[in-house]
Design a protein around this motif. Structure first.
Motif, PDB file in Angstrom:
ATOM      1  N   MET A   1       0.822  -1.178   0.000  1.00  0.00           N
ATOM      2  CA  MET A   1       0.000   0.000   0.000  1.00  0.00           C
ATOM      3  C   MET A   1       0.878   1.260   0.000  1.00  0.00           C
ATOM      4  O   MET A   1       0.570   2.211  -0.697  1.00  0.00           O
ATOM      5  CB  MET A   1      -0.929   0.018   1.210  1.00  0.00           C
ATOM      6  CG  MET A   1      -1.870   1.198   1.149  1.00  0.00           C
ATOM      7  SD  MET A   1      -2.978   1.402   2.535  1.00  0.00           S
ATOM      8  CE  MET A   1      -3.925  -0.059   2.485  1.00  0.00           C
ATOM      9  N   ALA A   2       1.964   1.230   0.764  1.00  0.00           N
ATOM     10  CA  ALA A   2       2.853   2.396   0.810  1.00  0.00           C
ATOM     11  C   ALA A   2       3.416   2.693  -0.578  1.00  0.00           C
ATOM     12  O   ALA A   2       3.481   3.854  -0.990  1.00  0.00           O
ATOM     13  CB  ALA A   2       3.982   2.164   1.806  1.00  0.00           C
ATOM     14  N   GLU A   3       3.786   1.648  -1.293  1.00  0.00           N
ATOM     15  CA  GLU A   3       4.326   1.834  -2.642  1.00  0.00           C
ATOM     16  C   GLU A   3       3.292   2.482  -3.566  1.00  0.00           C
ATOM     17  O   GLU A   3       3.617   3.378  -4.337  1.00  0.00           O
ATOM     18  CB  GLU A   3       4.776   0.489  -3.209  1.00  0.00           C
ATOM     19  CG  GLU A   3       5.406   0.588  -4.572  1.00  0.00           C
ATOM     20  CD  GLU A   3       5.918  -0.756  -5.065  1.00  0.00           C
ATOM     21  OE1 GLU A   3       6.798  -0.740  -5.927  1.00  0.00           O
ATOM     22  OE2 GLU A   3       5.444  -1.809  -4.592  1.00  0.00           O
ATOM     23  N   ARG A   4       2.048   2.049  -3.464  1.00  0.00           N
ATOM     24  CA  ARG A   4       0.995   2.631  -4.303  1.00  0.00           C
ATOM     25  C   ARG A   4       0.773   4.100  -3.985  1.00  0.00           C
ATOM     26  O   ARG A   4       0.620   4.919  -4.890  1.00  0.00           O
ATOM     27  CB  ARG A   4      -0.306   1.851  -4.150  1.00  0.00           C
ATOM     28  CG  ARG A   4      -0.240   0.477  -4.764  1.00  0.00           C
ATOM     29  CD  ARG A   4      -1.570  -0.227  -4.831  1.00  0.00           C
ATOM     30  NE  ARG A   4      -2.455   0.063  -3.713  1.00  0.00           N
ATOM     31  CZ  ARG A   4      -3.232  -0.821  -3.130  1.00  0.00           C
ATOM     32  NH1 ARG A   4      -3.236  -2.064  -3.543  1.00  0.00           N
ATOM     33  NH2 ARG A   4      -4.016  -0.490  -2.136  1.00  0.00           N
ATOM     34  N   VAL A   5       0.750   4.455  -2.702  1.00  0.00           N
ATOM     35  CA  VAL A   5       0.549   5.856  -2.312  1.00  0.00           C
ATOM     36  C   VAL A   5       1.703   6.715  -2.818  1.00  0.00           C
ATOM     37  O   VAL A   5       1.484   7.785  -3.408  1.00  0.00           O
ATOM     38  CB  VAL A   5       0.391   5.989  -0.777  1.00  0.00           C
ATOM     39  CG1 VAL A   5       0.436   7.448  -0.351  1.00  0.00           C
ATOM     40  CG2 VAL A   5      -0.903   5.331  -0.316  1.00  0.00           C
ATOM     41  N   LEU A   6       2.941   6.264  -2.602  1.00  0.00           N
ATOM     42  CA  LEU A   6       4.102   7.021  -3.077  1.00  0.00           C
ATOM     43  C   LEU A   6       4.050   7.219  -4.586  1.00  0.00           C
ATOM     44  O   LEU A   6       4.337   8.305  -5.093  1.00  0.00           O
ATOM     45  CB  LEU A   6       5.396   6.303  -2.698  1.00  0.00           C
ATOM     46  CG  LEU A   6       5.751   6.268  -1.219  1.00  0.00           C
ATOM     47  CD1 LEU A   6       6.877   5.276  -0.967  1.00  0.00           C
ATOM     48  CD2 LEU A   6       6.120   7.635  -0.696  1.00  0.00           C
ATOM     49  N   LYS A   7       3.665   6.169  -5.310  1.00  0.00           N
ATOM     50  CA  LYS A   7       3.599   6.231  -6.770  1.00  0.00           C
ATOM     51  C   LYS A   7       2.528   7.205  -7.244  1.00  0.00           C
ATOM     52  O   LYS A   7       2.791   8.053  -8.096  1.00  0.00           O
ATOM     53  CB  LYS A   7       3.334   4.832  -7.332  1.00  0.00           C
ATOM     54  CG  LYS A   7       3.278   4.748  -8.841  1.00  0.00           C
ATOM     55  CD  LYS A   7       3.115   3.290  -9.261  1.00  0.00           C
ATOM     56  CE  LYS A   7       2.816   3.064 -10.702  1.00  0.00           C
ATOM     57  NZ  LYS A   7       3.662   3.639 -11.673  1.00  0.00           N
ATOM     58  N   VAL A   8       1.335   7.119  -6.700  1.00  0.00           N
ATOM     59  CA  VAL A   8       0.239   7.992  -7.131  1.00  0.00           C
ATOM     60  C   VAL A   8       0.575   9.456  -6.857  1.00  0.00           C
ATOM     61  O   VAL A   8       0.408  10.320  -7.710  1.00  0.00           O
ATOM     62  CB  VAL A   8      -1.094   7.596  -6.456  1.00  0.00           C
ATOM     63  CG1 VAL A   8      -2.152   8.667  -6.644  1.00  0.00           C
ATOM     64  CG2 VAL A   8      -1.595   6.277  -7.014  1.00  0.00           C
ATOM     65  N   VAL A   9       1.079   9.728  -5.654  1.00  0.00           N
ATOM     66  CA  VAL A   9       1.412  11.111  -5.304  1.00  0.00           C
ATOM     67  C   VAL A   9       2.577  11.607  -6.153  1.00  0.00           C
ATOM     68  O   VAL A   9       2.522  12.702  -6.726  1.00  0.00           O
ATOM     69  CB  VAL A   9       1.737  11.253  -3.803  1.00  0.00           C
ATOM     70  CG1 VAL A   9       2.275  12.636  -3.482  1.00  0.00           C
ATOM     71  CG2 VAL A   9       0.493  10.970  -2.960  1.00  0.00           C
ATOM     72  N   GLY A  10       3.636  10.815  -6.268  1.00  0.00           N
ATOM     73  CA  GLY A  10       4.834  11.240  -6.989  1.00  0.00           C
ATOM     74  C   GLY A  10       4.679  11.355  -8.490  1.00  0.00           C
ATOM     75  O   GLY A  10       5.424  12.077  -9.135  1.00  0.00           O
TER      76      GLY A  10
END
Length: 110
Positions: A1-10
């Motif tokens: 989940m952390a990877e998905r959040v970082l990806k979407v925001v970045g």
């Protein structure tokens, strides 16, 4: 989940006026249930405190990443007093398994 959040925001530039800005985020997390420890021993307040400390690890280590504690590597009774006051000491002593999730490489928004 952390990877998905970082990806979407970045990877999603933000429009501010006439300018597109690249934004990144830094996060901290803890896997729950935490390493087989009962909620009576590691309640949500303690879990949040540990996750908050991992957030600050990300901030001091370059941002645009998330750090988390996956599990204990020593008995809870040994690790918790250290974890509650100095997460870096717990990591350096091999008491916990640290997970780092890097964010995406920033892209030029313009």
């Amino acid at each position: 989940m952390a990877e998905r959040v970082l990806k979407v925001v970045g990877e999603t530039p933000v429009l501010v006026g006439d300018t597109l800005l690249t934004v990144t985020t830094t996060g901290g997390f803890l896997s729950l249930p935490f390493s087989g420890v009962s909620e009576a021993d590691c309640n949500w307040e303690k879990a949040l405190q540990i996750a908050d400390m991992t957030l600050y690890l990300g901030k001091v280590n370059g941002r645009n990443r998330a750090y988390g504690i996956a599990r204990l590597l020593v008995p809870f009774e040994q690790a918790m007093p250290v974890l509650e006051r100095d997460i870096t000491a717990a990591i350096n002593a091999g008491m916990v398994e640290l997970v780092e999730v890097p964010g995406p490489q920033p892209v030029d928004a313009n």
